[in-house]
Write an enzyme that holds these catalytic residues in place. Sequence first.
Site, PDB file in Angstrom:
ATOM      1  N   GLU A 175      -0.830   4.948  -9.444  1.00 23.94           N
ATOM      2  CA  GLU A 175       0.362   5.688  -9.008  1.00 23.94           C
ATOM      3  C   GLU A 175       0.820   6.783  -9.972  1.00 23.94           C
ATOM      4  O   GLU A 175       1.883   6.677 -10.605  1.00 23.94           O
ATOM      5  CB  GLU A 175       1.512   4.706  -8.784  1.00 23.94           C
ATOM      6  CG  GLU A 175       1.209   3.646  -7.758  1.00 23.94           C
ATOM      7  CD  GLU A 175       2.418   2.759  -7.433  1.00 23.94           C
ATOM      8  OE1 GLU A 175       3.420   2.815  -8.174  1.00 23.94           O
ATOM      9  OE2 GLU A 175       2.365   2.045  -6.429  1.00 23.94           O
ATOM     10  N   GLU A 363      -2.144  -2.268  -3.085  1.00 23.82           N
ATOM     11  CA  GLU A 363      -0.891  -3.001  -3.334  1.00 23.82           C
ATOM     12  C   GLU A 363      -0.013  -2.981  -2.097  1.00 23.82           C
ATOM     13  O   GLU A 363       0.194  -1.923  -1.495  1.00 23.82           O
ATOM     14  CB  GLU A 363      -0.061  -2.344  -4.461  1.00 23.82           C
ATOM     15  CG  GLU A 363      -0.514  -2.641  -5.853  1.00 23.82           C
ATOM     16  CD  GLU A 363       0.398  -2.017  -6.909  1.00 23.82           C
ATOM     17  OE1 GLU A 363       1.595  -1.807  -6.645  1.00 23.82           O
ATOM     18  OE2 GLU A 363      -0.110  -1.739  -8.000  1.00 23.82           O
TER      19      GLU A 363
END
Length: 461
Positions: A175, A363
Amino acid sequence: MNFGDKEFNDLLKTTDANFNWGVSSSALQTEGSYNSEGKGLSIWDVFSKQKKKINNGHHPYVATDFYNNYKTDIDLIAELKIPNFRTSISWPRIFPAGNGKINQEGVDFYNRMFDYCLAKNITPWITLYHWDLPYKLEQNGGWKNREIVNHFIDYVAMCADLFGDRIKNWMVLNEPIVFTGAGYFLGVHAPGKKGLKNFLPALHHAAICQAQGIRVLKSQLKNSNVGTTFSFSHIESYSQKEKDIKAALKADALVNKLFIEPLLGQGYPFKEIPFLQSIENYMIAGDEKLLHEVPDFVGVQNYTKEVVKHSFFTPYLNAKIIPATKRKVPTTTMQWEIFPESIYRILKKVADYKLVKSIVVTENGASFADEIVNGKINDHQRIHFLKNYLSMCLKAKSEGVPLDGYFVWSATDNFEWAEGYYPKFGLIHVDFETQKRIIKESGFWYKNLITQSAKNKHEIL
Ligand code: FCB
């Protein structure tokens, strides 16, 4: 939207022998042993020492003590029949100063841990950078300093050398919009820097590293599966007013396009985010090319959606998020709106990029206040959440999205960055006083669906 059992079971039939079920985790959030056996400090170790940075003054120095407990956790993952385990390598554990001398004890830990996974028939999926930059590099400007590109390339090449014989599945960055945005623009994550002059160079260097990391792994490891992960959120406009719609488009570009588009050769989304143009101050000739490298798979990470409104007072973006709590919609304890359709929309959008051939949800998960009753944790809210989000993923898959895997965040409860230890994301509960583990009902639920999916596989064959 809620999915019934029949619908869910039908969707589950879209999974076959190649579908990768997994759980995710990361080094800093679990390992602890922050300064033992030669490990160097990370920016999070230092950030946690500063006052009022982390909720309740929590720190990651012990965390779930995965460094010493890894066998216990891997045994539990094996007991749940989860075939894939994603975690990360701590850069400062391998290179205490970020570069130069290797810490053999750190390398030995990863060797032991990876070998144990493999002995238990669990495939490790490894992220190279999950936010724990060596503090020594931060002292030299960290992600802001272009020298990080060379240090990162050396680190990636060394990891490929050391572990490439056993690790096939790699993710370069976790991320990047979060660690550059929260760490170098808002200052709420380590290293706590603020403003465009920190953010723009940090983001440019991270975008180069994301592509160059993929290039290095692909060139060193021929049979590898190399991806990188992105945090994506579906963005909705607060109203149908033109101003709000425009604000939502800008926020969408910032959250959902900023890192993936240059990687896929489309360059930065300057059209949607004009203030980004100043990034050119940090670019040198040939950089466009360095930003572009096609990954084998895209790691999609999604939890929620955001509602965005025009705001005259928000600098640069002129857009602000209207929090879920204000909108009085159902949320998790992170106050993130529960909105399963978000993941469906994101998957569809990502699949629309021509160069994307494979997607893995690396995720997805939820934090709820778990309660132990008679030694058991019946976390029905988490099961409900996962069932609906997963259904949306499989619906997208049934409509042609090349979805090859799904990983729940997280294997165990752990250190949730600036929030400290109160959010509980695990399928496995951790008592942080005693380090005792309890498998939650959601863990058993996940085990059942993986077993069921394996049976579908036999029917398909
Ligand atoms: C993601 C992070 C992960 C975890 C979850 C809840 O943004 O990648 O480490 O904290 O959120």
